[in-house]
Motif scaffolding. Structure first.
Motif, PDB file in Angstrom:
ATOM      1  N   ASN A 160       0.814  -1.214   0.000  1.00 40.04           N
ATOM      2  CA  ASN A 160       0.000   0.000   0.000  1.00 40.04           C
ATOM      3  C   ASN A 160       0.849   1.266   0.000  1.00 40.04           C
ATOM      4  O   ASN A 160       0.816   2.040  -0.957  1.00 40.04           O
ATOM      5  CB  ASN A 160      -0.940   0.035   1.211  1.00 40.04           C
ATOM      6  N   LEU A 161       1.577   1.479   1.088  1.00 41.71           N
ATOM      7  CA  LEU A 161       2.253   2.753   1.288  1.00 41.71           C
ATOM      8  C   LEU A 161       3.294   3.061   0.214  1.00 41.71           C
ATOM      9  O   LEU A 161       3.277   4.135  -0.395  1.00 41.71           O
ATOM     10  CB  LEU A 161       2.894   2.793   2.676  1.00 41.71           C
ATOM     11  N   ARG A 162       4.196   2.116  -0.024  1.00 39.08           N
ATOM     12  CA  ARG A 162       5.282   2.390  -0.975  1.00 39.08           C
ATOM     13  C   ARG A 162       4.775   2.573  -2.415  1.00 39.08           C
ATOM     14  O   ARG A 162       5.159   3.542  -3.096  1.00 39.08           O
ATOM     15  CB  ARG A 162       6.337   1.284  -0.898  1.00 39.08           C
ATOM     16  N   PRO A 163       3.904   1.665  -2.924  1.00 37.09           N
ATOM     17  CA  PRO A 163       3.397   1.874  -4.292  1.00 37.09           C
ATOM     18  C   PRO A 163       2.609   3.183  -4.440  1.00 37.09           C
ATOM     19  O   PRO A 163       2.710   3.862  -5.465  1.00 37.09           O
ATOM     20  CB  PRO A 163       2.489   0.664  -4.530  1.00 37.09           C
ATOM     21  N   THR A 164       1.830   3.539  -3.405  1.00 32.52           N
ATOM     22  CA  THR A 164       1.042   4.773  -3.483  1.00 32.52           C
ATOM     23  C   THR A 164       1.954   5.992  -3.458  1.00 32.52           C
ATOM     24  O   THR A 164       1.726   6.966  -4.192  1.00 32.52           O
ATOM     25  CB  THR A 164       0.033   4.835  -2.318  1.00 32.52           C
ATOM     26  N   ALA A 165       2.994   5.938  -2.636  1.00 31.04           N
ATOM     27  CA  ALA A 165       3.963   7.037  -2.595  1.00 31.04           C
ATOM     28  C   ALA A 165       4.636   7.194  -3.958  1.00 31.04           C
ATOM     29  O   ALA A 165       4.805   8.315  -4.465  1.00 31.04           O
ATOM     30  CB  ALA A 165       5.009   6.769  -1.514  1.00 31.04           C
ATOM     31  N   LYS A 166       4.984   6.070  -4.573  1.00 31.57           N
ATOM     32  CA  LYS A 166       5.618   6.094  -5.892  1.00 31.57           C
ATOM     33  C   LYS A 166       4.669   6.712  -6.920  1.00 31.57           C
ATOM     34  O   LYS A 166       5.089   7.503  -7.781  1.00 31.57           O
ATOM     35  CB  LYS A 166       6.003   4.677  -6.302  1.00 31.57           C
ATOM     36  N   TYR A 167       3.399   6.369  -6.825  1.00 30.97           N
ATOM     37  CA  TYR A 167       2.427   6.886  -7.781  1.00 30.97           C
ATOM     38  C   TYR A 167       2.279   8.403  -7.657  1.00 30.97           C
ATOM     39  O   TYR A 167       2.335   9.130  -8.655  1.00 30.97           O
ATOM     40  CB  TYR A 167       1.066   6.210  -7.574  1.00 30.97           C
ATOM     41  N   PHE A 168       2.096   8.891  -6.436  1.00 24.57           N
ATOM     42  CA  PHE A 168       1.937  10.335  -6.247  1.00 24.57           C
ATOM     43  C   PHE A 168       3.221  11.089  -6.591  1.00 24.57           C
ATOM     44  O   PHE A 168       3.182  12.213  -7.093  1.00 24.57           O
ATOM     45  CB  PHE A 168       1.503  10.642  -4.822  1.00 24.57           C
ATOM     46  N   ARG A 169       4.350  10.451  -6.334  1.00 19.80           N
ATOM     47  CA  ARG A 169       5.623  11.078  -6.682  1.00 19.80           C
ATOM     48  C   ARG A 169       5.730  11.255  -8.198  1.00 19.80           C
ATOM     49  O   ARG A 169       6.292  12.235  -8.695  1.00 19.80           O
ATOM     50  CB  ARG A 169       6.782  10.230  -6.146  1.00 19.80           C
TER      51      ARG A 169
END
Length: 471
Positions: A328-337
């Motif tokens: 959840n956290l890492r993929p979502t952070a990558k997406y928003f980045r």
């Protein structure tokens, strides 16, 4: 990318109960294509089956269970056997949901949810193909997914249908309504829970999910935890909701578990004055291990968040620790980045974004704005300025408000400057304010129309009208 296509053969992949007269033991030739489940993360359009909106996922799982139950009963299983099979088949249910996501990928990207009929039409043919291939042992295929049978089962006895767990649940649930033969009263902790506002059906439901709840003593377990919460300032009417969400709390020792856990969480920055709200929002937090909590904290530190801000996030959104770092956290952070957003600031302002599905929630909203002429850079600016933007429903919020915005005469760039527009009520704020402004014959900036108080809005209109008259 993770791909699950290797086949391991468990010893009990045989079901003589699928048809009561079946005695033939069949060896499966199980093609890998039947049970391949892929999960990807990223912004390249790949489908992510592991990060799914909790609300949507729960609904789809229930629909998949209903379709599977209907199919099994049509093949001759009794209601009880079909229900028992479904209760033992969580991985297969997840697999059915992933089939829906794969089959209707474009619909999910557009933010559309499937109807019951569409789900049924998608899954029934697949189940029929499995039955055609595996016949009498389909129940074991379902219960043991993704692992098909061993090559030689002749020396292995067929395991029983495992009624032990069911009988324990039934016995526990029956205890809820059991009365004392002498006094005719319900068990003390049941009476206590009812005095707190719970009804028998609520307590039965909790007990069915967590049978140990029926055996907790009043003085030794239930009452001490409840009184501790009340002393913290938790409103009495919140207690039934908290216990319904996490009945396991009553099984934890105050001195050895709950209080030390709270001290640990306070050391991470949780505001001790806010415990009543934190516990109500996410009671499971008090049952998490320190290791689980620290996995989330370490990731937040990795994003550059200060300890102070992490404490505020834990206080406002304690369920952040329930999100998987890797799924959840890492993929979502990558997406928003990838959109150019400052992920640390975004997570601090709106941590709820990180519990959303990239495929079902985030990408459709990005596509929505791209289709309306915004660049990725502009979308990144919008989400940076208004973190809650991606938490809104396309159909219920963004689309109707966009349609109204087109009638206002403002350029699209106004929404980049003031994306908070989507956070106001269309009927109670947006339309009335624009109607007043139109009547006045002047035009204010979008943020002035919506963000000002009623009195300041009137002042701004009068000031603009006077300026026009003077000019």
């Amino acid at each position: 990318m993770k791909t699950f296509s290797s086949i391991q053969l468990p010893h009990h992949f045989y079901c003589a109960r699928f048809f009561s007269h079946t005695t033939t033991r069949t060896q499966l030739s199980f093609p890998a294509k039947v049970f391949i489940c892929q999960a990807k993360s990223g912004i390249d359009g790949s489908l992510n089956l592991k990060v799914v909106s909790p609300t949507l996922l729960v609904a789809e799982k229930e629909e998949a269970k209903a379709v599977l139950a209907l199919f099994l009963k049509k093949q001759g299983l009794s209601n009880a056997v079909a229900a028992r099979t479904i209760n033992k088949s969580d991985l297969f249910i997840d697999h059915l949901v992933s089939k829906l996501h794969s089959k209707h990928r474009s619909w999910y990207l557009a933010g559309r949810e499937l109807t019951t009929l569409e789900i049924r039409d998608a899954l029934i043919p697949y189940l029929e193909s499995l039955f055609e291939e595996h016949g009498d042992i389909l129940v074991d295929v379902v219960e043991n997914y993704p692992n098909p049978p061993v090559k030689d089962k002749s020396a292995v006895p067929v395991p029983p249908s495992s009624p032990l767990l069911d009988s324990k649940k039934l016995k526990a649930v029956s205890l809820v309504s059991e009365t004392d033969p002498d006094g005719g009263n319900l068990r003390p902790h049941i009476v206590y829970l009812m005095e707190l506002g719970m009804d028998i059906e609520q307590i039965r439901s909790i007990t069915h999910r967590f049978p140990a709840f029926a055996y907790y003593s009043l003085e030794g377990k239930v009452k001490p935890v409840v009184e501790f919460f009340l002393e913290l300032g938790v409103p009495r009417e919140h207690i039934p909701i908290i216990l319904s969400k996490r009945p396991q709390l009553c099984g934890f020792s105050l001195s050895e578990n709950l209080k030390p856990t709270m001290k640990f969480l306070e050391s991470l920055g949780i505001d001790k004055k806010q415990w009543p709200k934190v516990i109500y929002r996410f009671p499971a937090l008090l049952t998490y291990s320190r290791q689980k909590v620290m996995e989330s904290i370490d990731f937040l530190l990795e994003l550059g968040l200060s300890e102070e801000n992490i404490g505020k996030i834990l206080t406002r959104c304690p369920n952040i620790v329930s999100y998987s770092v890797e799924d959840n956290l890492r993929p979502t952070a990558k997406y928003f980045r990838s959109l150019g957003a400052d992920v640390g600031i975004l997570l601090f302002r709106c941590p709820q974004n990180f519990g959303l599905s990239i495929e079902a929630n985030l990408k459709p909203i990005t596509a929505f704005f791209l289709e309306r002429g915004y660049t990725l850079e502009e979308i990144g600016t919008m989400i940076s300025r208004y973190g809650a933007l991606y938490t809104f429903s396309l159909t219920e919020n963004l689309i109707p408000k966009w349609d109204f915005f087109l009638t206002t005469g403002y350029p699209n760039s106004e929404l980049v400057k003031f994306p908070q527009y989507f956070g106001y009520s269309l009927e109670k704020r947006i339309k009335p304010r624009f109607a007043i402004m139109k009547k006045s014959g002047v035009k204010l900036l979008l943020n002035q129309v919506l963000s000002l108080s009623s009195s300041n809005f009137d002042k701004a209109l009068k000031k603009k009208m006077k300026k026009m008259q003077d000019g």
